[in-house]
Design an enzyme around this catalytic site. Sequence first.
Site, PDB file in Angstrom:
ATOM      1  N   ASN A 100       7.497   4.424   3.956  1.00 19.35           N
ATOM      2  CA  ASN A 100       6.282   4.881   3.361  1.00 19.35           C
ATOM      3  C   ASN A 100       5.357   3.864   2.867  1.00 19.35           C
ATOM      4  O   ASN A 100       5.459   3.076   1.922  1.00 19.35           O
ATOM      5  CB  ASN A 100       6.832   5.718   1.999  1.00 19.35           C
ATOM      6  CG  ASN A 100       5.613   6.278   1.148  1.00 19.35           C
ATOM      7  OD1 ASN A 100       4.625   6.444   1.791  1.00 19.35           O
ATOM      8  ND2 ASN A 100       6.075   6.600  -0.069  1.00 19.35           N
ATOM      9  N   TRP A 101       4.183   3.964   3.860  1.00 17.41           N
ATOM     10  CA  TRP A 101       3.129   2.865   3.532  1.00 17.41           C
ATOM     11  C   TRP A 101       2.366   2.838   2.217  1.00 17.41           C
ATOM     12  O   TRP A 101       1.632   2.180   1.712  1.00 17.41           O
ATOM     13  CB  TRP A 101       2.286   2.798   4.600  1.00 17.41           C
ATOM     14  CG  TRP A 101       2.928   2.050   5.693  1.00 17.41           C
ATOM     15  CD1 TRP A 101       4.044   1.468   6.208  1.00 17.41           C
ATOM     16  CD2 TRP A 101       2.124   1.248   6.970  1.00 17.41           C
ATOM     17  NE1 TRP A 101       4.343   0.779   7.083  1.00 17.41           N
ATOM     18  CE2 TRP A 101       2.916   1.007   7.712  1.00 17.41           C
ATOM     19  CE3 TRP A 101       0.673   1.641   7.374  1.00 17.41           C
ATOM     20  CZ2 TRP A 101       2.736   0.122   9.341  1.00 17.41           C
ATOM     21  CZ3 TRP A 101       0.451   1.101   8.522  1.00 17.41           C
ATOM     22  CH2 TRP A 101       1.345   0.278   9.287  1.00 17.41           C
ATOM     23  N   LYS A 102       2.593   4.378   1.508  1.00 21.27           N
ATOM     24  CA  LYS A 102       1.573   4.731   0.710  1.00 21.27           C
ATOM     25  C   LYS A 102       0.100   4.527   0.966  1.00 21.27           C
ATOM     26  O   LYS A 102      -0.237   4.533   2.079  1.00 21.27           O
ATOM     27  CB  LYS A 102       2.165   4.112  -0.622  1.00 21.27           C
ATOM     28  CG  LYS A 102       3.438   4.112  -0.947  1.00 21.27           C
ATOM     29  CD  LYS A 102       4.116   3.567  -2.419  1.00 21.27           C
ATOM     30  CE  LYS A 102       5.718   3.874  -2.262  1.00 21.27           C
ATOM     31  NZ  LYS A 102       6.162   3.530  -3.698  1.00 21.27           N
ATOM     32  N   HIS A 107       7.018  13.322  -3.860  1.00 23.22           N
ATOM     33  CA  HIS A 107       7.073  12.161  -4.178  1.00 23.22           C
ATOM     34  C   HIS A 107       6.763  11.812  -5.629  1.00 23.22           C
ATOM     35  O   HIS A 107       5.869  12.378  -6.105  1.00 23.22           O
ATOM     36  CB  HIS A 107       6.167  11.065  -3.172  1.00 23.22           C
ATOM     37  CG  HIS A 107       6.712   9.696  -3.430  1.00 23.22           C
ATOM     38  ND1 HIS A 107       6.175   8.604  -4.478  1.00 23.22           N
ATOM     39  CD2 HIS A 107       7.317   8.683  -2.561  1.00 23.22           C
ATOM     40  CE1 HIS A 107       6.561   7.674  -4.414  1.00 23.22           C
ATOM     41  NE2 HIS A 107       7.352   7.365  -3.028  1.00 23.22           N
ATOM     42  N   GLU A 135       5.044   9.517  -7.019  1.00 16.59           N
ATOM     43  CA  GLU A 135       3.752   9.219  -7.358  1.00 16.59           C
ATOM     44  C   GLU A 135       2.781  10.460  -7.203  1.00 16.59           C
ATOM     45  O   GLU A 135       1.842  10.474  -8.091  1.00 16.59           O
ATOM     46  CB  GLU A 135       3.053   8.043  -6.471  1.00 16.59           C
ATOM     47  CG  GLU A 135       3.989   6.853  -6.731  1.00 16.59           C
ATOM     48  CD  GLU A 135       4.202   5.946  -5.656  1.00 16.59           C
ATOM     49  OE1 GLU A 135       3.505   6.025  -4.537  1.00 16.59           O
ATOM     50  OE2 GLU A 135       5.093   5.013  -5.740  1.00 16.59           O
ATOM     51  N   GLU A 189      14.950   9.081  -4.884  1.00 14.02           N
ATOM     52  CA  GLU A 189      14.040   8.015  -5.325  1.00 14.02           C
ATOM     53  C   GLU A 189      14.097   7.832  -6.865  1.00 14.02           C
ATOM     54  O   GLU A 189      12.876   8.382  -7.451  1.00 14.02           O
ATOM     55  CB  GLU A 189      12.891   7.932  -4.745  1.00 14.02           C
ATOM     56  CG  GLU A 189      12.655   8.095  -3.406  1.00 14.02           C
ATOM     57  CD  GLU A 189      11.415   7.494  -2.785  1.00 14.02           C
ATOM     58  OE1 GLU A 189      11.365   6.417  -2.034  1.00 14.02           O
ATOM     59  OE2 GLU A 189      10.456   8.245  -3.031  1.00 14.02           O
ATOM     60  N   GLY A 215       9.031   0.370  -6.578  1.00 17.02           N
ATOM     61  CA  GLY A 215       8.128  -0.709  -6.701  1.00 17.02           C
ATOM     62  C   GLY A 215       8.539  -1.661  -8.006  1.00 17.02           C
ATOM     63  O   GLY A 215       7.641  -2.297  -8.247  1.00 17.02           O
ATOM     64  N   SER A 259      12.837   0.159  -4.079  1.00 23.34           N
ATOM     65  CA  SER A 259      13.264  -1.133  -3.811  1.00 23.34           C
ATOM     66  C   SER A 259      14.378  -1.496  -2.886  1.00 23.34           C
ATOM     67  O   SER A 259      15.037  -2.467  -3.195  1.00 23.34           O
ATOM     68  CB  SER A 259      13.633  -1.960  -5.087  1.00 23.34           C
ATOM     69  OG  SER A 259      12.341  -1.712  -5.904  1.00 23.34           O
ATOM     70  N   GLY A 280       9.514   1.678   0.801  1.00 22.58           N
ATOM     71  CA  GLY A 280       8.192   1.449   0.308  1.00 22.58           C
ATOM     72  C   GLY A 280       7.406  -0.041   0.721  1.00 22.58           C
ATOM     73  O   GLY A 280       7.295  -0.199   2.080  1.00 22.58           O
ATOM     74  N   GLY A 281       7.560  -0.693  -0.145  1.00 22.56           N
ATOM     75  CA  GLY A 281       6.918  -2.237   0.066  1.00 22.56           C
ATOM     76  C   GLY A 281       7.457  -2.743   1.209  1.00 22.56           C
ATOM     77  O   GLY A 281       6.751  -3.574   2.000  1.00 22.56           O
TER      78      GLY A 281
END
Length: 249
Positions: free
Chosen positions: A9-11, A94, A96, A166, A172, A211, A232-233
């Site tokens: 997930n590149w966000k 998600h 966010e 999640e 993150g 993470s 993610g990251g």
Amino acid sequence: MPMPLIAGNWKMNGSLSLVETFGQALADADLPSRLEVALMVPFPYLESASRALAGTRAVLGAQTLSDQPAGAFTGEVSGEMLREVGATLVLVGHSERRTLFGEDDSAVLARVRRALEVGLTPVLCLGETLEERDDGRGETVVIGQLEAVLDALEAEQRHRLVIAYEPVWAIGTGRTATPEQAQAIHAALRRRLAAYDDGLAEKTQLLYGGSMKADNAAELLAQPDIDGGLVGGASLKIDDFLAICQSAG
Ligand code: 13P
């Protein structure tokens, strides 16, 4: 055992050149044979990513969709549009989206319905906050988020979802759930799925996100009820992403 799935997930990150880098690297990669890979990129990159991933094992996903089919909804993107540019998956709910954009369980359900109507696979994201976990309510919150969607669907529709756990406190933050903490929630999710129907529990891919990195993926993915990762990251660095894919094989 469901097929392992590693989804990046590149966000709101990345670039057209990163799309090309991933396309080439994924085309060259020697990935485990029993593995599905997906990349969720920002809307403007979907079409390029669809081309870049065409010669690879990875499928394309989006990060959200409108709950409406079409119309005067400035700034929104419909499920049909996502299908047209090659997406087959879409993240829904998600954390966010829930916290920053006010999507509650009913908004999440409406988007899951839209995704199913146009033939996209919804990746339904669930997770408790740190406060909820510290209050001992983590599992209750997560199961409640699951039921808010699954109770409202037809039995056949429930079989077309991917579920991602999640924990909000692990997203993150560099603070990963321990394999035992993640496994406990995944096992609870699997039990709840089994109460809908046994086949559902057996076939639904349950992803862990929060993470997940190259150096902790293997122990998380070794847990019996963790079928993959929503990354993610670490999905923005091709070497890290490929290393996580290797850990899932
Ligand atoms: P991080 O891997 O950056 O913690 O993000 C997890 C996530 O939110 C994936 O959807």
